[in-house]
Design an enzyme around this catalytic site. Structure first.
Site, short mmCIF file in Angstrom:
data_model
loop_
_atom_site.label_atom_id
_atom_site.label_comp_id
_atom_site.label_asym_id
_atom_site.label_seq_id
_atom_site.Cartn_x
_atom_site.Cartn_y
_atom_site.Cartn_z
N ASP A 1 0.88 -1.16 0.00
CA ASP A 1 0.00 0.00 0.00
C ASP A 1 0.92 1.22 0.00
OD1 ASP A 1 -1.64 2.14 0.51
OD2 ASP A 1 -2.74 1.19 2.15
N TYR B 1 -9.59 15.02 -10.56
CA TYR B 1 -8.82 14.26 -11.54
C TYR B 1 -7.77 15.16 -12.18
CZ TYR B 1 -7.84 11.22 -15.56
OH TYR B 1 -7.22 10.44 -16.49
N LYS C 1 -3.61 14.67 -11.91
CA LYS C 1 -2.78 14.41 -13.08
C LYS C 1 -1.83 15.57 -13.38
CE LYS C 1 -4.49 10.36 -13.90
NZ LYS C 1 -3.67 9.15 -13.67
#
Length: 316
Positions: free
Chosen positions: A90, A187, A191
């Site tokens: 993780d 998002y 990015k």
């Protein structure tokens, strides 16, 4: 064997497996672009540590709706000609990442040549339908932690191995290499931030001989995207009837071959700090997609999408 024959054999081996003897860590290598990168690094001869949260053991499986596992990716790496080593990690846990890097250090005598930060996990979290002020804040912030903080944590512990050797390549996998808005606030934030991570790492690593770049694919035919269209990699063109732009998509292998080409380039430092794309690299390095084609999503955008959506924009 004569000296000439030995030299020829060595040159042939280097050409067919240019990353033989190199060690790579693909963080987020379970599926999609991460899997494609891991397998193609293996095809180039590398030893690849494949990490992610989806394991055959099932404990803490991140995407119970998806069948892919780190073990399956590692097996594909080995089948391609490298050595795949699966490790369930993780990457939001500093302790787990620290232990992973300690293992690589011990098993590979301190060697790490390629670090690929491809951890994402944002698909179930991305809200494409609402602006920021209408989104669930906890979900959005969780996406940022999953898609950005994991990269920072992984680099924090992995980079010392590269700095100590005075060489290496860091690849930050993103979506898009321009400042164009990506359709959803969190998002887009994630990015775009990943591109900045590459830029910042490049600035700090340059004096140590380590390169860092951001890299984007075009329209990626990930496992989830193929499932969305109800096709497989073998018959993916049948989905073009549903979405004509899919004809210009690319498999994860295309992204993987771009990374492998960068990792084998002795002059890669010249690209450090840049936001690159598969379509900006295939001409320089001569690689193709798995089916022998050379998809160029930027060229497709310019002819088919720019009239309605505007220009893709200049690379950052």
């Amino acid at each position: 064997m004569t000296t000439t024959t030995t030299t020829t054999a060595t040159a042939t081996a280097t050409a067919t497996a240019p990353l033989r003897g190199k060690v790579a860590l693909v963080a987020g290598g379970t599926r999609g672009g991460g899997r494609g990168i891991a397998v193609e690094l293996g095809a180039a001869g590398a030893t690849v540590y494949v990490t992610g949260r989806s394991s055959r053991g099932g404990t803490g499986r991140f995407r119970p709706d998806r069948p892919e596992t780190v073990e399956e990716t590692a097996e594909r790496v080995t089948a391609a000609g490298g050595l795949g080593i699966p490790v369930r990690v993780d990457h939001s846990s500093p302790d787990e990442v620290r232990a992973l890097v300690a293992r690589i250090d011990a098993e590979q005598s301190g060697r790490l040549d390629v670090l690929v930060n491809c951890v994402w996990g944002g698909d179930p979290l991305t809200d494409w339908d609402h602006p920021l002020w209408e989104q669930d804040l906890d979900t959005g912030l969780r996406l940022v932690r999953q898609a950005v903080e994991t990269h920072v944590i992984t680099s924090r512990f992995a980079l010392p191995l590269m700095v100590a050797r005075g060489s290496g390549l860091v690849v930050e996998v993103t979506d898009g290499n321009t400042a164009r808005y990506r359709g959803s606030f969190f998002y887009d934030l994630a990015k775009s931030a990943v591109i900045r991570l590459a830029f910042a790492q490049a600035a700090e690593l340059r004096e140590h001989g380590v390169a860092a770049v951001a890299l984007t694919p075009g329209f990626l035919r990930s496992e989830a995207m193929l499932d969305h269209f109800g096709v497989t990699e073998a018959n993916w063109r049948e989905a073009v009837a549903k979405d004509p732009h899919f004809a210009h998509s690319e498999s994860p292998a295309y992204l993987g071959r771009a990374v492998a080409a960068l990792a084998a380039d002795p002059a890669v430092m010249a690209k450090s700090g840049r936001a690159l794309a598969t379509w900006s690299l295939y001409g320089e390095y001569g690689f193709t997609d798995a089916d022998g084609t050379r998809p160029d999503f930027a060229a497709h955008w310019a002819t088919a999408l720019e009239p309605t959506l505007g220009p893709l924009g200049d690379p950052l």
